[in-house]
Design a protein around this motif. Structure first.
Motif, PDB file in Angstrom:
ATOM      1  N   CYS A   1       0.833  -1.197   0.000  1.00  0.00           N
ATOM      2  CA  CYS A   1       0.000   0.000   0.000  1.00  0.00           C
ATOM      3  C   CYS A   1       0.873   1.254   0.000  1.00  0.00           C
ATOM      4  O   CYS A   1       0.673   2.184  -0.783  1.00  0.00           O
ATOM      5  CB  CYS A   1      -0.907  -0.043   1.223  1.00  0.00           C
ATOM      6  N   ILE A   2       1.878   1.268   0.862  1.00  0.00           N
ATOM      7  CA  ILE A   2       2.744   2.446   0.975  1.00  0.00           C
ATOM      8  C   ILE A   2       3.558   2.652  -0.300  1.00  0.00           C
ATOM      9  O   ILE A   2       3.658   3.756  -0.823  1.00  0.00           O
ATOM     10  CB  ILE A   2       3.670   2.298   2.200  1.00  0.00           C
ATOM     11  N   ILE A   3       4.143   1.564  -0.811  1.00  0.00           N
ATOM     12  CA  ILE A   3       4.954   1.684  -2.025  1.00  0.00           C
ATOM     13  C   ILE A   3       4.130   2.290  -3.157  1.00  0.00           C
ATOM     14  O   ILE A   3       4.564   3.217  -3.835  1.00  0.00           O
ATOM     15  CB  ILE A   3       5.516   0.307  -2.445  1.00  0.00           C
ATOM     16  N   ASN A   4       2.933   1.777  -3.329  1.00  0.00           N
ATOM     17  CA  ASN A   4       2.118   2.279  -4.430  1.00  0.00           C
ATOM     18  C   ASN A   4       1.569   3.674  -4.173  1.00  0.00           C
ATOM     19  O   ASN A   4       1.381   4.453  -5.102  1.00  0.00           O
ATOM     20  CB  ASN A   4       0.985   1.295  -4.727  1.00  0.00           C
ATOM     21  N   ALA A   5       1.331   4.003  -2.928  1.00  0.00           N
ATOM     22  CA  ALA A   5       0.907   5.368  -2.607  1.00  0.00           C
ATOM     23  C   ALA A   5       1.999   6.347  -3.023  1.00  0.00           C
ATOM     24  O   ALA A   5       1.742   7.382  -3.641  1.00  0.00           O
ATOM     25  CB  ALA A   5       0.611   5.504  -1.110  1.00  0.00           C
ATOM     26  N   VAL A   6       3.252   5.981  -2.704  1.00  0.00           N
ATOM     27  CA  VAL A   6       4.372   6.866  -3.040  1.00  0.00           C
ATOM     28  C   VAL A   6       4.543   6.955  -4.562  1.00  0.00           C
ATOM     29  O   VAL A   6       4.778   8.023  -5.112  1.00  0.00           O
ATOM     30  CB  VAL A   6       5.662   6.362  -2.374  1.00  0.00           C
ATOM     31  N   GLN A   7       4.427   5.815  -5.235  1.00  0.00           N
ATOM     32  CA  GLN A   7       4.660   5.799  -6.681  1.00  0.00           C
ATOM     33  C   GLN A   7       3.534   6.441  -7.490  1.00  0.00           C
ATOM     34  O   GLN A   7       3.790   7.032  -8.539  1.00  0.00           O
ATOM     35  CB  GLN A   7       4.890   4.356  -7.169  1.00  0.00           C
ATOM     36  N   PHE A   8       2.312   6.318  -7.014  1.00  0.00           N
ATOM     37  CA  PHE A   8       1.194   6.756  -7.861  1.00  0.00           C
ATOM     38  C   PHE A   8       0.303   7.833  -7.217  1.00  0.00           C
ATOM     39  O   PHE A   8      -0.079   8.794  -7.865  1.00  0.00           O
ATOM     40  CB  PHE A   8       0.356   5.550  -8.290  1.00  0.00           C
ATOM     41  N   LEU A   9      -0.026   7.656  -5.959  1.00  0.00           N
ATOM     42  CA  LEU A   9      -0.909   8.644  -5.348  1.00  0.00           C
ATOM     43  C   LEU A   9      -0.212   9.994  -5.217  1.00  0.00           C
ATOM     44  O   LEU A   9      -0.790  11.040  -5.490  1.00  0.00           O
ATOM     45  CB  LEU A   9      -1.364   8.150  -3.957  1.00  0.00           C
ATOM     46  N   ARG A  10       1.050   9.958  -4.783  1.00  0.00           N
ATOM     47  CA  ARG A  10       1.763  11.220  -4.583  1.00  0.00           C
ATOM     48  C   ARG A  10       1.811  12.058  -5.867  1.00  0.00           C
ATOM     49  O   ARG A  10       1.402  13.222  -5.851  1.00  0.00           O
ATOM     50  CB  ARG A  10       3.176  10.941  -4.049  1.00  0.00           C
ATOM     51  N   PRO A  11       2.272  11.500  -6.994  1.00  0.00           N
ATOM     52  CA  PRO A  11       2.242  12.349  -8.187  1.00  0.00           C
ATOM     53  C   PRO A  11       0.825  12.753  -8.597  1.00  0.00           C
ATOM     54  O   PRO A  11       0.617  13.894  -9.008  1.00  0.00           O
ATOM     55  CB  PRO A  11       2.916  11.481  -9.269  1.00  0.00           C
ATOM     56  N   ALA A  12      -0.146  11.853  -8.452  1.00  0.00           N
ATOM     57  CA  ALA A  12      -1.526  12.203  -8.855  1.00  0.00           C
ATOM     58  C   ALA A  12      -2.011  13.423  -8.074  1.00  0.00           C
ATOM     59  O   ALA A  12      -2.595  14.363  -8.622  1.00  0.00           O
ATOM     60  CB  ALA A  12      -2.460  11.014  -8.634  1.00  0.00           C
ATOM     61  N   LEU A  13      -1.750  13.389  -6.794  1.00  0.00           N
ATOM     62  CA  LEU A  13      -2.158  14.484  -5.908  1.00  0.00           C
ATOM     63  C   LEU A  13      -1.427  15.779  -6.282  1.00  0.00           C
ATOM     64  O   LEU A  13      -2.025  16.858  -6.356  1.00  0.00           O
ATOM     65  CB  LEU A  13      -1.807  14.034  -4.501  1.00  0.00           C
ATOM     66  N   LYS A  14      -0.133  15.674  -6.539  1.00  0.00           N
ATOM     67  CA  LYS A  14       0.656  16.860  -6.901  1.00  0.00           C
ATOM     68  C   LYS A  14       0.147  17.447  -8.215  1.00  0.00           C
ATOM     69  O   LYS A  14      -0.003  18.655  -8.344  1.00  0.00           O
ATOM     70  CB  LYS A  14       2.136  16.498  -7.031  1.00  0.00           C
ATOM     71  N   TRP A  15      -0.077  16.573  -9.197  1.00  0.00           N
ATOM     72  CA  TRP A  15      -0.566  17.063 -10.489  1.00  0.00           C
ATOM     73  C   TRP A  15      -1.936  17.725 -10.316  1.00  0.00           C
ATOM     74  O   TRP A  15      -2.189  18.778 -10.883  1.00  0.00           O
ATOM     75  CB  TRP A  15      -0.648  15.917 -11.500  1.00  0.00           C
ATOM     76  N   ALA A  16      -2.779  17.094  -9.562  1.00  0.00           N
ATOM     77  CA  ALA A  16      -4.128  17.650  -9.355  1.00  0.00           C
ATOM     78  C   ALA A  16      -4.045  19.013  -8.670  1.00  0.00           C
ATOM     79  O   ALA A  16      -4.868  19.891  -8.911  1.00  0.00           O
ATOM     80  CB  ALA A  16      -4.977  16.685  -8.526  1.00  0.00           C
ATOM     81  N   GLY A  17      -3.033  19.187  -7.833  1.00  0.00           N
ATOM     82  CA  GLY A  17      -2.898  20.443  -7.097  1.00  0.00           C
ATOM     83  C   GLY A  17      -2.032  21.477  -7.776  1.00  0.00           C
ATOM     84  O   GLY A  17      -1.738  22.509  -7.170  1.00  0.00           O
ATOM     85  N   GLY A  18      -1.604  21.219  -9.009  1.00  0.00           N
ATOM     86  CA  GLY A  18      -0.787  22.192  -9.725  1.00  0.00           C
ATOM     87  C   GLY A  18       0.644  22.266  -9.231  1.00  0.00           C
ATOM     88  O   GLY A  18       1.370  23.208  -9.521  1.00  0.00           O
ATOM     89  N   MET A  19       1.051  21.270  -8.443  1.00  0.00           N
ATOM     90  CA  MET A  19       2.382  21.307  -7.838  1.00  0.00           C
ATOM     91  C   MET A  19       3.381  20.550  -8.695  1.00  0.00           C
ATOM     92  O   MET A  19       3.024  19.683  -9.477  1.00  0.00           O
ATOM     93  CB  MET A  19       2.341  20.612  -6.469  1.00  0.00           C
ATOM     94  N   SER A  20       4.651  20.854  -8.492  1.00  0.00           N
ATOM     95  CA  SER A  20       5.694  20.025  -9.061  1.00  0.00           C
ATOM     96  C   SER A  20       5.831  18.771  -8.199  1.00  0.00           C
ATOM     97  O   SER A  20       5.286  18.701  -7.104  1.00  0.00           O
ATOM     98  CB  SER A  20       7.006  20.797  -9.112  1.00  0.00           C
ATOM     99  N   VAL A  21       6.534  17.779  -8.688  1.00  0.00           N
ATOM    100  CA  VAL A  21       6.726  16.532  -7.936  1.00  0.00           C
ATOM    101  C   VAL A  21       8.200  16.434  -7.563  1.00  0.00           C
ATOM    102  O   VAL A  21       8.999  15.879  -8.307  1.00  0.00           O
ATOM    103  CB  VAL A  21       6.296  15.299  -8.758  1.00  0.00           C
ATOM    104  N   PRO A  22       8.580  17.034  -6.450  1.00  0.00           N
ATOM    105  CA  PRO A  22      10.006  17.059  -6.115  1.00  0.00           C
ATOM    106  C   PRO A  22      10.534  15.684  -5.752  1.00  0.00           C
ATOM    107  O   PRO A  22       9.801  14.821  -5.290  1.00  0.00           O
ATOM    108  CB  PRO A  22      10.088  17.990  -4.905  1.00  0.00           C
ATOM    109  N   ASP A  23      11.835  15.514  -5.978  1.00  0.00           N
ATOM    110  CA  ASP A  23      12.502  14.290  -5.533  1.00  0.00           C
ATOM    111  C   ASP A  23      12.413  14.183  -4.028  1.00  0.00           C
ATOM    112  O   ASP A  23      12.344  15.195  -3.325  1.00  0.00           O
ATOM    113  CB  ASP A  23      13.995  14.343  -5.898  1.00  0.00           C
ATOM    114  N   PHE A  24      12.475  12.964  -3.540  1.00  0.00           N
ATOM    115  CA  PHE A  24      12.551  12.767  -2.099  1.00  0.00           C
ATOM    116  C   PHE A  24      13.950  13.100  -1.604  1.00  0.00           C
ATOM    117  O   PHE A  24      14.923  12.910  -2.331  1.00  0.00           O
ATOM    118  CB  PHE A  24      12.241  11.316  -1.734  1.00  0.00           C
ATOM    119  N   PRO A  25      14.030  13.526  -0.358  1.00  0.00           N
ATOM    120  CA  PRO A  25      15.343  13.611   0.262  1.00  0.00           C
ATOM    121  C   PRO A  25      16.019  12.241   0.153  1.00  0.00           C
ATOM    122  O   PRO A  25      15.342  11.218   0.244  1.00  0.00           O
ATOM    123  CB  PRO A  25      15.027  13.901   1.732  1.00  0.00           C
ATOM    124  N   SER A  26      17.297  12.232  -0.083  1.00  0.00           N
ATOM    125  CA  SER A  26      17.969  10.942  -0.204  1.00  0.00           C
ATOM    126  C   SER A  26      19.360  10.999   0.394  1.00  0.00           C
ATOM    127  O   SER A  26      19.896  12.068   0.661  1.00  0.00           O
ATOM    128  CB  SER A  26      18.036  10.521  -1.671  1.00  0.00           C
TER     129      SER A  26
END
Lengths: 413, 413
Positions: free
Chosen positions: A311-336
């Protein structure tokens, strides 16, 4: 050997590559475009919805860049250590002007008095009674900060999509901007599903499990800049699932957890297919391939698997960008962090593997130790890990001793 | 050459090393110790004030780890592809028990029916009328998740000081924890000072500047987990400064901006020295050495310089740890990126230099380009930079082409 069922044990015929699944989702998500004005004091972390330009010069006046005396440069021509220029000395005053042969005391940041065109540093003068001796020759403009030297009025500063940070706010205020046009946070309905789930606070019987995926996902949604509607558990029933999706049709993104595979209780992709379209079902990633992505009336639906890690892996891979795109945001890299792998991470070619690791310092070196579990249900392995290492599709794994990039998914943004 | 004044041009006789200044501050800060209970839904990003242990086993029952049939392992002994064991087939049922020669249908996560001690995967059976043929021999416990296999009741999970993340919340809920003891956010009074400052919304005259440091610092305070009291501007007047510090004596940390150097308008260290003690005045860092650290009645006072860049650097170096210590939190590293330096960063030996850089990708390589300005007043150089590179005291700079660590100060935590 044959199978007892038809669909539910058939597994996935084909698994879409992560990048392709993401592209399909990208095409299905439109920015909601709702904006609002935010005062700077409430704008930290918000996303700009419009280009921002400077509304005034910084500095907005010619200023002294040093503590010292404002002078006319020509009065100092020829001055030196052995032969100072001698000028009449005046204290600073709001209406001070500097005439020929005059020097007015200024501090760093003071407005340059009218008539002056240079500032001599206090260290290069000697005050003698009502006069001041200047021991250096100054060029015009010396130690003077010109209007607009830092930022010019009208200068382009930020693009839409920029996520505001504390120093941006100081910067904006200094250029005369007091409020900004920002995107509203995207509304994300988080719907946990599964007949085995009980709500928080209830004591689960054998075979029952307390709802956790919706809690985790809704907190991620908030961290990523969305507004989460964390819904009650919906059981595995087509009508109830349909109702739940219909209720949140005004959301910008719909997310379900559980019931996304191809078993007989995995009803969500079917319901979504009936209401709209399933774009992807089954992705070549591990652990967590039984994810589905769809769209209903222009609203993206991210169907996350029920195993917590998956659930978490897929949330990060797909939900996060979907939410960012929907909100007009860029999709920044994670801290690494870069780290040396202490043990091989195996991976199947054609599949993108996500490995949980613990990061530590060993003899001055940063090392990443894969967490010893392959299960996609073992939530503790995520909660006790520090980050994730991705093994790309082309690779059969990463060898011990290699330098890897550890992504810290739990940290903003 | 002589000086006109006595103190205000004397500069700092001695500058304390960054690490020593931080140690002095560390000794002056006590954790406030105020805690509260937070439900998990409101606990993301909060800091644990107590050890957390699991309140129940996960799983809390013996569960099927696969879709298939629950059986008695001994009934499958000797079974193979060519010689299956044949068992009586039953559908799942809440009260199902598995007797000798029986098999009960289970799904992943189902409670293991009484009597059963193994699960055979659905792919390894064939359903034939009211019977099921099992094509493999199973060891006892095969495909069974034992009680407490993931987490055992009573197991130690988190230490005080741990900052909760989304997956921690899911984990906590799964082990029966519904609320947690967390530290209250430390209260931080942010007091901008300077007679040249005007409040936001006012149009500054020549010689005046709009207040920005307090805005930036107060937003950092919130990002770092504190609660900011962002105060109005206080002018350079000893009585007014004393009043301002007295008013917030109940805060956990006091922060001022401006007036921290050794000029005639730099009154704050004097006022703090009179109310309490100045621990450090002047630190060997660049840009931004005129910082002071003190303590009044057990409350740390961080006196930040007024130049915006100097203010930010010192806030990060000293205010952030002070706030974290006061709040019982750990002081995590900043997110960082490795990059190749495109141009030398010069530095004076004995001084810790902080260089702003822009990070970009060039031909597949991450590069860090120092921002072209040395001024500590140029806020745009921070707002338009991506991060910071530190040059340690032992070094005279970092050469072009070296790999450097870029710290991203503007990102959490």
């Amino acid at each position: 050997m044959t199978h007892t069922g038809d669909r539910h044990h058939a597994g996935f015929k084909e698994r879409t590559r992560v990048a392709d699944a993401r592209d399909a989702l990208r095409d299905a998500v439109d920015a909601h475009g709702r904006t609002e004005r935010a005062p700077l004091t409430e704008a930290d972390g918000r996303t700009l919805a419009a280009t921002v330009t400077a509304e005034r010069n910084v500095p907005h006046y010619d200023r002294a860049a040093m503590d010292g005396y404002a002078v006319r440069a020509e009065d100092t021509f020829g001055a030196s250590d052995r032969s100072p220029a001698v000028l009449d000395r005046y204290e600073a005053d709001e209406d001070a002007t500097v005439g020929p042969g005059e020097a007015v005391r200024v501090h760093t940041g003071s407005a340059l008095p009218e008539g002056a065109d240079a500032v001599v540093m206090i260290e290069q003068v000697e005050e003698v009674g009502r006069e001041v001796e200047v021991f250096t020759a100054l060029a015009e403009g010396k130690n003077v900060g010109d209007v607009g030297e830092d930022v010019e009025a009208g200068q382009h500063l930020y693009d839409p999509g920029h996520r505001l940070r504390p120093s941006d706010l100081g910067m904006l205020r200094s250029v005369g901007v007091d409020e900004v046009e920002v995107y509203q946070p995207p509304e994300v309905a988080v719907i946990p599903t599964g007949e085995e789930l009980v709500e928080a606070g209830e004591t689960p019987d054998p075979g029952e499990v307390v709802e956790t995926n919706g809690l985790t996902v809704s907190r991620f949604v908030e961290r990523w800049g969305g507004e989460a509607r964390y819904r009650d558990v919906v059981t595995d029933d087509e009508d109830k699932l349909r109702e739940a999706l219909e209720r949140d049709r005004d959301a910008d993104v719909l997310v379900t957890t559980g019931g996304s595979s191809v078993g007989e209780r995995d009803l969500i992709p079917e319901v979504v297919d009936e209401l709209g379209e399933v774009l992807v079902h089954g992705v070549a990633l591990k652990p967590g391939h039984p994810v589905a992505l769809g769209v209903v009336d222009g609203t993206p639906v991210v169907m996350l698997p029920g195993y917590p890690v998956a659930c978490i892996i897929n949330a990060v891979q797909f939900l996060r960008p979907a939410l960012k795109w929907a909100g007009g945001m860029s999709v920044p890299d994670f801290p690494s962090t870069q780290a040396t792998l202490t043990r091989k991470i195996p991976s199947e070619p054609g599949v993108r593997t996500f490995a949980r690791v613990q990061v530590s310092e060993e003899e001055g070196e940063t090392v990443a130790e894969p967490v010893r579990t392959s299960g996609s249900g073992i939530l503790s392995s995520v909660a006790l890990a520090d980050g994730w290492v991705q093994v790309p599709e082309e690779s059969e794994g990463i060898a011990e001793g290699k330098t890897v990039t550890v992504e810290k998914w739990e940290e903003l943004p």
